[in-house]
Design an enzyme around this catalytic site. Structure first.
Site, PDB file in Angstrom:
ATOM      1  N   CYS A  49       0.843  -1.195   0.000  1.00  0.00           N
ATOM      2  CA  CYS A  49       0.000   0.000   0.000  1.00  0.00           C
ATOM      3  C   CYS A  49       0.883   1.252   0.000  1.00  0.00           C
ATOM      4  CB  CYS A  49      -0.895  -0.032   1.242  1.00  0.00           C
ATOM      5  SG  CYS A  49      -1.890   1.459   1.448  1.00  0.00           S
ATOM      6  N   CYS A  52       0.299   3.176   3.562  1.00  0.00           N
ATOM      7  CA  CYS A  52       0.784   2.740   4.876  1.00  0.00           C
ATOM      8  C   CYS A  52       1.825   1.644   4.822  1.00  0.00           C
ATOM      9  CB  CYS A  52      -0.396   2.288   5.730  1.00  0.00           C
ATOM     10  SG  CYS A  52      -1.121   0.721   5.203  1.00  0.00           S
ATOM     11  N   CYS A  97      -7.381  -0.985   1.385  1.00  0.00           N
ATOM     12  CA  CYS A  97      -6.367  -1.506   2.293  1.00  0.00           C
ATOM     13  C   CYS A  97      -7.006  -1.795   3.645  1.00  0.00           C
ATOM     14  CB  CYS A  97      -5.251  -0.478   2.426  1.00  0.00           C
ATOM     15  SG  CYS A  97      -4.021  -0.906   3.669  1.00  0.00           S
ATOM     16  N   CYS A 100      -5.161   0.914   6.400  1.00  0.00           N
ATOM     17  CA  CYS A 100      -5.392   2.367   6.435  1.00  0.00           C
ATOM     18  C   CYS A 100      -6.694   2.763   5.738  1.00  0.00           C
ATOM     19  CB  CYS A 100      -4.211   3.114   5.809  1.00  0.00           C
ATOM     20  SG  CYS A 100      -4.100   2.959   4.020  1.00  0.00           S
ATOM     21  N   CYS A 120      -8.560  -5.398  -9.808  1.00  0.00           N
ATOM     22  CA  CYS A 120      -8.145  -4.354 -10.747  1.00  0.00           C
ATOM     23  C   CYS A 120      -7.701  -3.143  -9.909  1.00  0.00           C
ATOM     24  CB  CYS A 120      -9.334  -4.015 -11.639  1.00  0.00           C
ATOM     25  SG  CYS A 120      -8.944  -2.858 -12.943  1.00  0.00           S
TER      26      CYS A 120
END
Ligand SMILES: [Zn+2]
Length: 132
Positions: A49, A52, A97, A100, A120
């Site tokens: 991510c 984070c 995510c 976060c 995607c």
């Protein structure tokens, strides 16, 4: 919400992210197809991510979907969460995510085996860490 869920206010995210990352991760934006360098990333490693650093996808689950967005058939266990997105009068499954809450993209049921899923993703919402 687990203990390691990360929350920051909008100003803090704006300071931490690039404008395009902020638009996608925090405002549910979508990057223009074909613009992410991660489309062409084929090395072994992990996609994390951009908000984070949470590990999201193993490069072994990446496939060429032809859409212009990095696509995967499975996330790492517990890495992402989903919710229904009813924008534009369609119901899509939004992927974010798990740590976060940053918006990553959508998941569709037209992916390859073994899962049949197509995650995607917006490349700008992720960073790549090549395997050592
Ligand atoms: Zn995150």
């Amino acid at each position: 919400m687990s203990d390691d869920t990360m929350t920051m206010d909008e100003a803090a995210w704006r300071a931490r992210l690039s404008p395009e990352q902020f638009r996608v991760l925090r405002k549910h934006g979508t990057e223009r197809a074909g613009t992410s360098p991660l489309n062409a990333e084929k090395r072994p490693g992990l996609f994390v991510c951009a908000g984070c650093g949470q590990k999201l996808f193993d490069a072994g689950t990446k496939f060429e979907s032809g859409t212009g967005w990095p696509s995967f058939w499975a996330p790492l266990e517990g890495a992402v969460a989903t919710s229904k997105d009813r924008a534009f009068f369609m119901t899509r499954t939004e992927v974010h995510c798990a740590r976060c809450g940053g918006h990553l993209g959508h998941v569709f049921a037209d992916g390859p085996r073994p899962t049949g899923q197509r995650y995607c993703m917006n490349g700008v919402a992720m960073a790549f860490e090549p395997a050592k």
